[in-house]
Design a protein around this motif. Structure first.
Motif, PDB file in Angstrom:
ATOM      1  N   ASN A 181      22.966  66.816  11.983  1.00 60.16           N
ATOM      2  CA  ASN A 181      22.565  66.351  13.313  1.00 60.16           C
ATOM      3  C   ASN A 181      23.212  67.230  14.379  1.00 60.16           C
ATOM      4  O   ASN A 181      24.443  67.329  14.435  1.00 60.16           O
ATOM      5  N   ASN A 278      17.692  69.286  14.585  1.00 64.98           N
ATOM      6  CA  ASN A 278      17.556  68.934  16.009  1.00 64.98           C
ATOM      7  C   ASN A 278      18.513  69.784  16.849  1.00 64.98           C
ATOM      8  O   ASN A 278      19.725  69.612  16.805  1.00 64.98           O
ATOM      9  N   ASP A 301      16.593  67.978  21.198  1.00 63.13           N
ATOM     10  CA  ASP A 301      16.932  66.694  21.784  1.00 63.13           C
ATOM     11  C   ASP A 301      16.934  66.868  23.301  1.00 63.13           C
ATOM     12  O   ASP A 301      17.754  67.604  23.849  1.00 63.13           O
ATOM     13  N   TYR A 303      17.489  65.562  26.777  1.00 68.10           N
ATOM     14  CA  TYR A 303      18.166  64.556  27.594  1.00 68.10           C
ATOM     15  C   TYR A 303      18.352  65.049  29.018  1.00 68.10           C
ATOM     16  O   TYR A 303      18.713  66.197  29.239  1.00 68.10           O
ATOM     17  N   TRP A 371      15.680  58.038  21.369  1.00 67.47           N
ATOM     18  CA  TRP A 371      16.974  57.695  20.769  1.00 67.47           C
ATOM     19  C   TRP A 371      17.599  56.632  21.636  1.00 67.47           C
ATOM     20  O   TRP A 371      17.922  56.905  22.762  1.00 67.47           O
ATOM     21  N   GLU A 381      28.486  54.372  20.958  1.00 64.58           N
ATOM     22  CA  GLU A 381      27.297  54.432  21.825  1.00 64.58           C
ATOM     23  C   GLU A 381      26.704  53.046  22.093  1.00 64.58           C
ATOM     24  O   GLU A 381      25.498  52.910  22.294  1.00 64.58           O
ATOM     25  N   HIS A 384      24.317  52.822  25.253  1.00 59.86           N
ATOM     26  CA  HIS A 384      23.276  53.839  25.469  1.00 59.86           C
ATOM     27  C   HIS A 384      21.929  53.134  25.664  1.00 59.86           C
ATOM     28  O   HIS A 384      21.754  51.985  25.251  1.00 59.86           O
TER      29      HIS A 384
HETATM   30  C1  GLA Z   1      22.633  63.149  20.624  1.00 63.29           C
HETATM   31  C2  GLA Z   1      22.761  62.703  19.183  1.00 63.29           C
HETATM   32  C3  GLA Z   1      22.398  61.273  18.975  1.00 63.29           C
HETATM   33  C4  GLA Z   1      22.939  60.423  20.086  1.00 63.29           C
HETATM   34  C5  GLA Z   1      22.394  60.909  21.403  1.00 63.29           C
HETATM   35  C6  GLA Z   1      22.830  60.055  22.577  1.00 63.29           C
HETATM   36  O1  GLA Z   1      21.443  63.727  20.907  1.00 63.29           O
HETATM   37  O2  GLA Z   1      22.011  63.499  18.305  1.00 63.29           O
HETATM   38  O3  GLA Z   1      22.941  60.869  17.733  1.00 63.29           O
HETATM   39  O4  GLA Z   1      24.323  60.498  20.082  1.00 63.29           O
HETATM   40  O5  GLA Z   1      22.882  62.199  21.614  1.00 63.29           O
HETATM   41  O6  GLA Z   1      22.282  60.512  23.772  1.00 63.29           O
END
Ligand code: GLA
Length: 696
Positions: A181, A278, A301, A303, A371, A381, A384
């Motif tokens: 990950n 990812n 990912d 964000y 997510w 988390e 979140h």
């Molecule tokens: C990352 C991680 C996830 C999670 C998200 C939270 O992208 O891959 O496991 O922690 O951040 O925003």
């Protein structure tokens, strides 16, 4: 339709604006990001059944199905449940979860859990834990705590990945794999074994110490090495050659770390199952081009963190990810409203996440996953963003995700077999990025910001941009812009010159062509091996403490942060901008020079330009290169993206402006979200989305 007519009709379609696509790409195999038997574009979530009693799973999946979610990514942190003690595997629960998801028409992407080794492992084998630069081993209890270089750790990773691949490699409902990950975001391990591996890696590359000493100019400051074992891991500022090689070694480490798992999964998994990782946008811990070579496709990912989506910045990161393999990609994670890790975890506005999801599709994503599904009751988390709260019922954002997923299902047929095709490429190079980061010369220099500035200026004109490796094939592009190719060795210069000779237009930004592949200065002035083609060179560079005036063919404005004094060496040169009165050195000197070379053109922009000049520069270079927009004029604040497939193109419109917008289409198209054939999109509200299929 008779077969003959069908052929003629297809030829007519091929000769339309999609001709380039149909000639070069239509015959290729299906896009590997689109899953056979599934919708072409999908929405999903990260689901953690291991955190909940099994009796709850069915309700979770029922809620997902009701929201039209089609994918769960699963198991990527579940090692302690999958191998509760050394060598004792329990995969039954995961199989039950995957099969239950199938019952709800949800496919699974299985993550290997190697970002979270369990406590029994790190306790019994502390050498699997990373060592920080200060010599401390990290403690158990967070994630990414293992050492990517540890042979013992890799053995454990291979074994768990193999058990999972044996069990799920033939499961019809498992569509693919995610390795680990977000690898690489934690530091490398700074232990003795890693240092030895680095030294061996250098030895394999340089063969002799004389060679290494010469390329790194180690006579400087008595850095000369007489023994491979003397070479340190760079911590903080160091020899630029050593620092760049450490980054490359880091890339090689994560590549082989990933390959260790890919090999064992491929051994057992059906070829239809994809393997991805990812990635993280501008994350620069390793070079993404070699890392993604052995993946089926790239994922990232997406964000926002604090604030709101900047469509240019986010679009650029989608295009960067698409460019890693020059294929469509997945957004493996995105935020359901808010995150928990940024300075201010504000919620995205209502409709903003939907706009982001559609933007991703427009830029070539074939899947978008939120997510995460539900708040874990404890853990780092807890607070979140989610779709379902700790009580197990939907939060307000669930409805927005469900609406978007429903729209994906409605419009998916338009996207089958499509991908973005661009006439403009921006070149990216991790070597150059690192070289510039190591020696910024002014704290304000940021090559990624400069790349974004170019993207922001060019994207509204071309309405499609590829961001690709400097070594990517370039012949299909009318315009290639390399804002920051600081490391520009001979082979790369030859590659770029071949493009220009064949009729392309290459635009270079400041600080280009200064270094060789060892991060040593070239014994020429900038832009190094391109000086002859440009017929000009950089006389001197200046880090600017304030803005200086520039003026010329693109109008007048300011140069900021960085300015280079160019000198014309050839009568064929055209000076497009000059500095005004500034520091005396730059006064009246060329800032931008262009020249015809072979069948093409080469242009050097020696300064960071203000937004107005950047916009004028973008107009000039696209016009000179005969770049055509993929659609045509759209109102300010509206982003249009295009994906092309055999005999069709599909446009995604997203309105980021605060007011309603009206869009006139060049001819009637099918608006996929309301099912109508229309010549215009009459009202696109703020964060509004329209999808138009053109299959004339
Ligand atoms: C990352 C991680 C996830 C999670 C998200 C939270 O992208 O891959 O496991 O922690 O951040 O925003």
């Amino acid at each position: 339709m008779s077969p003959t007519f069908r052929v003629v009709w297809f030829l007519i379609l091929s000769l339309s604006s999609t001709a380039a696509y149909t000639q070069t790409r239509a015959q290729q195999s299906p896009i590997p990001t689109q899953l056979p038997g599934q919708n072409a574009i999908l929405m999903g979530v990260a689901w953690y059944p291991e955190q909940w009693p099994e009796s709850r799973w069915e309700e979770d999946l029922r809620l997902m199905e009701a929201a039209d979610l089609k994918v769960v990514r699963i198991a990527e942190f579940a090692w302690s449940r999958l191998e509760p003690s050394e060598g004792h595997y329990d995969l039954d629960w995961l199989e039950r979860a995957i099969n239950l998801a199938a019952k709800h028409h949800i496919v699974s992407v299985v993550g290997t859990p190697t970002a979270t080794p369990p406590a029994w492992l790190t306790q019994k084998y502390p050498d699997t834990l990373r060592v920080e630069p200060d010599g401390q081993r990290v403690a158990h209890g967070n994630r990414a705590h293992a050492s990517a270089t540890s042979t013992r750790y890799r053995d454990f990773c291979r074994r768990i990945a193999e058990q999972m691949a044996i069990r799920f490699g033939h499961n019809p409902n498992v569509v693919g794999w995610q390795i680990d990950n977000e690898y690489g975001y934690a530091q490398m391990s700074y232990d003795d074994d890693t240092r030895k591996q680095f030294q061996d890696w250098l030895k394999a590359k340089y063969k002799t110490l004389d060679n290494l000493n010469s390329h790194w100019t180690t006579a400087y400051w008595s850095q000369t090495y007489d023994n491979w074992a003397e070479i340190p891991i760079p911590i903080g500022p160091h020899n630029p050659g050593l620092m760049l090689e450490w980054k490359r070694f880091t890339t090689a480490t994560w590549t082989s770390y990933q390959q260790n798992q890919i090999d064992v999964i491929r051994k057992h998994a059906e070829p239809r199952q994809f393997i991805t990782g990812n990635l993280m946008g501008f994350f620069d811990g390793f070079d993404h081009y070699p890392i993604t070579e052995s993946l089926t496709f790239a994922s990232w990912d997406d964000y926002v963190g604090t604030g709101h989506v900047d469509p240019a910045e986010n679009g650029l990161l989608h295009d960067l990810t698409r460019g890693f393999k020059r294929e469509n990609f997945w957004v493996m994670e995105t935020q359901p409203g808010a995150v928990n890790w940024s300075p201010l975890n504000n919620f995205l506005n209502r409709g903003e996440a939907r706009a982001m999801a559609w933007q991703a599709i427009g830029h070539g994503a074939d899947d978008v996953n939120y997510w995460q599904w539900r708040s874990a009751l404890n853990g780092q988390e807890e607070i979140h963003g989610v779709l379902v709260g700790p009580d197990g019922t939907p939060v307000p954002f669930y409805d927005e995700a469900a609406q978007t997923a429903r729209e994906f299902a409605k419009a998916e047929s338009a996207f089958r077999g499509t991908q973005p095709i661009s006439e403009v490429a921006l070149l990216y190079s991790y070597d150059s990025h690192w070289a510039l980061q190591f020696q910024k010369h002014t704290k304000n220099y940021d090559d990624n910001r400069l790349l974004t500035n170019y993207y922001r200026a060019l994207r509204p004109i071309s309405q499609s941009i590829d961001v690709v490796s400097a070594y990517a094939p370039l012949d299909d592009y009318k315009l290639v812009v390399a804002p920051s190719l600081n490391v520009l060795p001979k082979d790369l210069a030859d590659h770029l010159l071949a493009y220009v000779r064949n009729g392309g237009h290459l635009v270079l930004g400041p600080r280009s062509g200064m270094k060789d592949e060892f991060n040593a200065l070239l014994p020429q002035r900038q832009p190094g091996f391109l000086v002859d083609a440009l017929g000009a060179r950089v006389e001197q560079y200046y880090a600017l403490e304030k803005d200086f005036p520039v003026a010329g063919a693109w109008g007048s404005g300011q140069a900021s942060i960085w300015a280079e004094q160019l000198k014309s060496l050839s009568p064929g040169d055209e000076v497009l901008l000059k500095y005004g009165k500034s520091n005396g050195w730059l006064d009246d000197q060329p800032a931008v020079i262009t020249r015809a070379y072979g069948k093409g053109h080469i242009t050097y922009i020696g300064a960071e330009l203000d937004d107005k000049l950047m916009a004028a520069a973008a107009q000039w270079m696209t016009q000179k290169s005969a770049v055509t927009p993929v659609l045509g004029p759209v109102p300010d604040g509206v982003e249009v993206s295009r994906r092309v497939g055999p005999g069709k193109q599909v446009f995604v419109f997203v309105n980021y402006a605060a007011e309603n917008k009206r869009i006139t289409l060049p001819h009637p198209m099918k608006l996929m979200l309301d099912g109508q054939q229309q010549g215009s999109i009459d009202l696109l509200p703020p964060y509004g989305v329209a999808i138009a299929l053109d299959n004339r």
